[in-house]
Design a protein around this motif. Structure first.
Motif, PDB file in Angstrom:
ATOM      1  N   UNK A 156      12.393 -23.573  37.798  1.00 45.77           N
ATOM      2  CA  UNK A 156      13.785 -23.571  38.244  1.00 45.77           C
ATOM      3  C   UNK A 156      14.571 -24.523  37.343  1.00 45.77           C
ATOM      4  N   UNK A 157      14.963 -24.060  36.153  1.00 46.32           N
ATOM      5  CA  UNK A 157      15.572 -24.967  35.158  1.00 46.32           C
ATOM      6  C   UNK A 157      16.863 -25.596  35.652  1.00 46.32           C
ATOM      7  N   UNK A 158      16.913 -26.915  35.545  1.00 42.35           N
ATOM      8  CA  UNK A 158      18.107 -27.657  35.934  1.00 42.35           C
ATOM      9  C   UNK A 158      18.168 -28.944  35.129  1.00 42.35           C
ATOM     10  N   UNK A 159      19.375 -29.466  34.931  1.00 44.83           N
ATOM     11  CA  UNK A 159      19.538 -30.728  34.219  1.00 44.83           C
ATOM     12  C   UNK A 159      19.612 -30.600  32.718  1.00 44.83           C
ATOM     13  N   UNK A 160      19.809 -29.369  32.198  1.00 40.02           N
ATOM     14  CA  UNK A 160      19.870 -29.186  30.749  1.00 40.02           C
ATOM     15  C   UNK A 160      20.833 -28.050  30.420  1.00 40.02           C
ATOM     16  N   UNK A 161      21.310 -28.042  29.180  1.00 39.65           N
ATOM     17  CA  UNK A 161      22.202 -26.984  28.703  1.00 39.65           C
ATOM     18  C   UNK A 161      21.752 -26.517  27.324  1.00 39.65           C
ATOM     19  N   UNK A 162      22.026 -25.256  27.044  1.00 35.87           N
ATOM     20  CA  UNK A 162      21.672 -24.692  25.743  1.00 35.87           C
ATOM     21  C   UNK A 162      22.723 -25.075  24.708  1.00 35.87           C
ATOM     22  N   UNK A 163      22.251 -25.564  23.568  1.00 37.88           N
ATOM     23  CA  UNK A 163      23.136 -25.929  22.466  1.00 37.88           C
ATOM     24  C   UNK A 163      23.028 -24.859  21.383  1.00 37.88           C
ATOM     25  N   UNK A 164      24.073 -24.051  21.169  1.00 34.40           N
ATOM     26  CA  UNK A 164      23.988 -22.982  20.166  1.00 34.40           C
ATOM     27  C   UNK A 164      23.867 -23.502  18.739  1.00 34.40           C
ATOM     28  N   UNK A 165      24.191 -24.761  18.502  1.00 32.14           N
ATOM     29  CA  UNK A 165      24.067 -25.312  17.150  1.00 32.14           C
ATOM     30  C   UNK A 165      22.612 -25.612  16.805  1.00 32.14           C
ATOM     31  N   UNK A 166      21.866 -26.156  17.766  1.00 34.85           N
ATOM     32  CA  UNK A 166      20.458 -26.484  17.527  1.00 34.85           C
ATOM     33  C   UNK A 166      19.519 -25.380  17.988  1.00 34.85           C
ATOM     34  N   UNK A 167      20.055 -24.395  18.705  1.00 36.14           N
ATOM     35  CA  UNK A 167      19.274 -23.275  19.231  1.00 36.14           C
ATOM     36  C   UNK A 167      18.176 -23.751  20.173  1.00 36.14           C
ATOM     37  N   UNK A 168      18.473 -24.729  21.022  1.00 35.45           N
ATOM     38  CA  UNK A 168      17.474 -25.232  21.969  1.00 35.45           C
ATOM     39  C   UNK A 168      18.171 -25.817  23.187  1.00 35.45           C
ATOM     40  N   UNK A 169      17.397 -25.941  24.253  1.00 31.98           N
ATOM     41  CA  UNK A 169      17.902 -26.590  25.452  1.00 31.98           C
ATOM     42  C   UNK A 169      17.899 -28.102  25.237  1.00 31.98           C
ATOM     43  N   UNK A 170      18.932 -28.774  25.745  1.00 30.85           N
ATOM     44  CA  UNK A 170      19.025 -30.231  25.599  1.00 30.85           C
ATOM     45  C   UNK A 170      19.287 -30.863  26.956  1.00 30.85           C
ATOM     46  N   UNK A 171      18.536 -31.916  27.235  1.00 28.67           N
ATOM     47  CA  UNK A 171      18.621 -32.601  28.526  1.00 28.67           C
ATOM     48  C   UNK A 171      19.967 -33.296  28.655  1.00 28.67           C
ATOM     49  N   UNK A 172      20.648 -33.033  29.776  1.00 34.27           N
ATOM     50  CA  UNK A 172      21.915 -33.725  30.005  1.00 34.27           C
ATOM     51  C   UNK A 172      21.933 -34.500  31.314  1.00 34.27           C
ATOM     52  N   UNK A 173      20.901 -34.355  32.138  1.00 37.17           N
ATOM     53  CA  UNK A 173      20.812 -35.118  33.388  1.00 37.17           C
ATOM     54  C   UNK A 173      19.351 -35.283  33.775  1.00 37.17           C
ATOM     55  N   UNK A 174      18.798 -36.454  33.445  1.00 32.35           N
ATOM     56  CA  UNK A 174      17.411 -36.726  33.845  1.00 32.35           C
ATOM     57  C   UNK A 174      17.288 -36.793  35.359  1.00 32.35           C
TER      58      UNK A 174
END
Length: 529
Positions: A156-174
């Motif tokens: 249940x993915x939560x706390x991250x957003x996809x960055x189209x520049x790096x092409x990966x999910x990045x943590x934004x809320x631990x």
């Protein structure tokens, strides 16, 4: 494409095999560490040497299981990088954080304290040694916590957003990652399942000794501590399993329909399929035996809730695939020109459904040319393999209620002082030892197979997550791991049987300390030590 499909299948098989082998050791480690702390606490409070003898004996079996658990678990983290490189790139920012914390905070703590617990009896005071044992229990369960926090993101993915520049999910809320409902519910459920596993393990071995009138002082007390420990844990694991099922129903409806064999949307009051023969191809049950009115309150915790079936979920998935195709097209444009503002706007408008568009890329490399049939096939893929999930769930639930009934009887007989005379029950108890292990393995199958076709639910399909190895390499590594882990299982069984047959040290015990208290109830020849 056929070779890629084979590599993916072999990669999944290898990870499943290593995880299933490893998970044979984990629950016993989690539960036995806490049970050891309980026994030693009684020793420190009462001063009765028999409880020290108990703790030392069960510590030996814990150490064997712990060592083999570490040996089988280390390779799993490396597999993420070797066999699942796309997945590792996609979620490394999220997945790496809890795993690093697990190594630094939990594994090092547990590994250090295990040595002190095993060899520090004559070098530490009773209070300090008890603290060490508590640290072992804490480290074991903290290790499970951080691993399950990482796994919960896959569910249940939560706390991250996809960055189209790096092409990966990045943590934004631990904080969101750590306190996700799936992570917390799964951790408590898994830990308590380990408590039940350890309780039945101790009960079965204690019953073995009582049948042969050996080591009676240790066996009777170990049996009683384990029954009281286990009966409350078994109630807890059923209640927590219900809570986890409710959370999965909200966050992973496709897993829920697989668990329940539910193809059509069910209006209240829906019946519960006790037995069914799911047919994935035709999306119907060939046979089903239901208990009326049970499923709605069980799943929705209401009496008027609607449970969405697989057919409606497939229709929703088709809509999401079509909406996600523009996001995938925009992402491909951004990979060529990161400054393309029109592509960025298009991606942001449709990015929530990017993962679904990746599903159809499996059948149509140019997703803009995907046919209705290909989109329908990709949408049908969002329903996991129903039959294995359906039956694994029922095996897990049946085992849970079997263990609850067994532990209630064990507690009654123990508290009444009748257990030594209930030879039929003592004969049954050792045969119960495999039951919690079967339940734990079945639960793992439900959780992980029920997540398919995703490595990260709704975001990253499994088919695109694997590394590009050769088929020969994957066959070689799969056979090698299965052979090695089979040797590990044989080694553990040999060592366990050896130390169980030897039993606890029955040498002369020092006299009780002044703080010793009399055991409740009747006194017998083995309640005086």
């Amino acid at each position: 494409m056929q070779e890629l499909e084979t590599v993916i299948a072999l990669s999944r098989s290898q990870f499943a095999a290593t995880a299933l082998y490893h998970y044979l050791f984990v629950p016993l480690t989690l539960g036995l560490s806490v049970l050891l702390a309980t026994m030693e606490t009684i020793y420190v409070i009462s001063g009765r040497p028999v409880y020290r003898q108990m703790t030392q004996f069960w510590s030996k079996l814990f150490a064997i299981n712990f060592a083999l658990g570490v040996a089988t678990g280390l390779t799993m983290e490396f597999e993420f990088g070797t066999n699942w490189s796309t997945y590792s790139h996609f979620v490394g920012d999220i997945f790496g954080a809890p795993l690093a914390i697990e190594g630094l905070m939990a594994f090092f703590l547990e590994s250090t304290m295990v040595g002190l617990m095993l060899f520090g009896w004559d070098k530490l005071s009773r209070g300090k040694h008890l603290l060490v044992t508590y640290m072992v229990a804490l480290g074991s369960n903290l290790s499970a916590l951080w691993i399950l926090v990482a796994n919960a993101y896959m569910q249940n993915p939560t706390g991250a957003e996809f960055n189209p520049e790096t092409m990966r999910m990045e943590l934004d809320s631990f904080t969101a990652l750590f306190f996700s409902h799936d992570a917390q519910a799964k951790f408590v459920h898994t830990s308590v399942a380990g408590f039940v596993t350890a309780a039945i393990f101790v009960i079965g071995i204690s019953a073995f000794y009582m049948l042969r009138r050996r080591h009676m002082a240790v066996a009777v007390r170990s049996f009683r501590v384990a029954t009281l420990f286990g009966v409350f844990a078994s109630i807890g694991v059923i209640c927590l399993g219900d809570a986890l099922g409710f959370i999965n129903g909200e966050g992973q409806p496709s897993k829920l329909v697989a668990m329940e064999g539910l193809w059509e949307t069910a209006e209240a009051p829906a019946g519960f399929n006790v037995v069914a023969w799911p047919d994935q191809e035709s999306m119907e049950n060939r046979f089903e035996l239901q208990i009326p009115y049970v499923l709605t309150p069980l799943v929705t915790h209401t009496f008027d809730g609607t449970i969405v079936g697989a057919n409606d979920l497939v229709s929703r998935a088709e809509t999401r695939i079509r909406d996600g195709i523009p996001a995938l097209v925009a992402l491909e444009r951004l990979s060529e020109d990161p400054d393309d503002r029109d592509a960025l706007r298009q991606f942001r408008a449709h990015g929530d459904n990017l993962g679904h568009a990746l599903l159809v890329k499996r059948y149509a490399p140019d997703v803009t040319q995907a046919t209705p049939a290909q989109i329908e096939q990709a949408a049908r893929d969002t329903i996991p393999p129903v039959a294995p999930v359906f039956w694994s769930f029922r095996i897990m639930v049946a085992a849970a209620f079997l263990m609850l009934g067994f532990l209630i009887l064990a507690t009654i007989y123990s508290l009444r002082g009748q257990i030594v005379d209930k030879r039929w029950f003592l004969k049954v108890a050792p045969w119960m030892i495999p039951v919690p292990f079967i339940a734990n393995e079945a639960g793992w199958v439900v959780a992980e197979l029920g997540r398919q076709p995703w490595t990260v639910y709704g975001q990253l399909p499994t088919w695109i997550s694997a590394s590009t190895h050769s088929v020969g390499y994957m066959i070689f590594s799969l056979v090698g791991f299965v052979a090695l882990y089979t040797v590990f299982i044989i080694v553990e069984m040999f060592l366990m049987v050896k130390f169980i047959r030897k039993g606890p040290d029955d040498g002369p015990l020092p006299p009780p300390t002044e703080s010793a208290v009399a055991a409740p109830g009747h006194t017998s020849q083995w309640s005086q030590a």
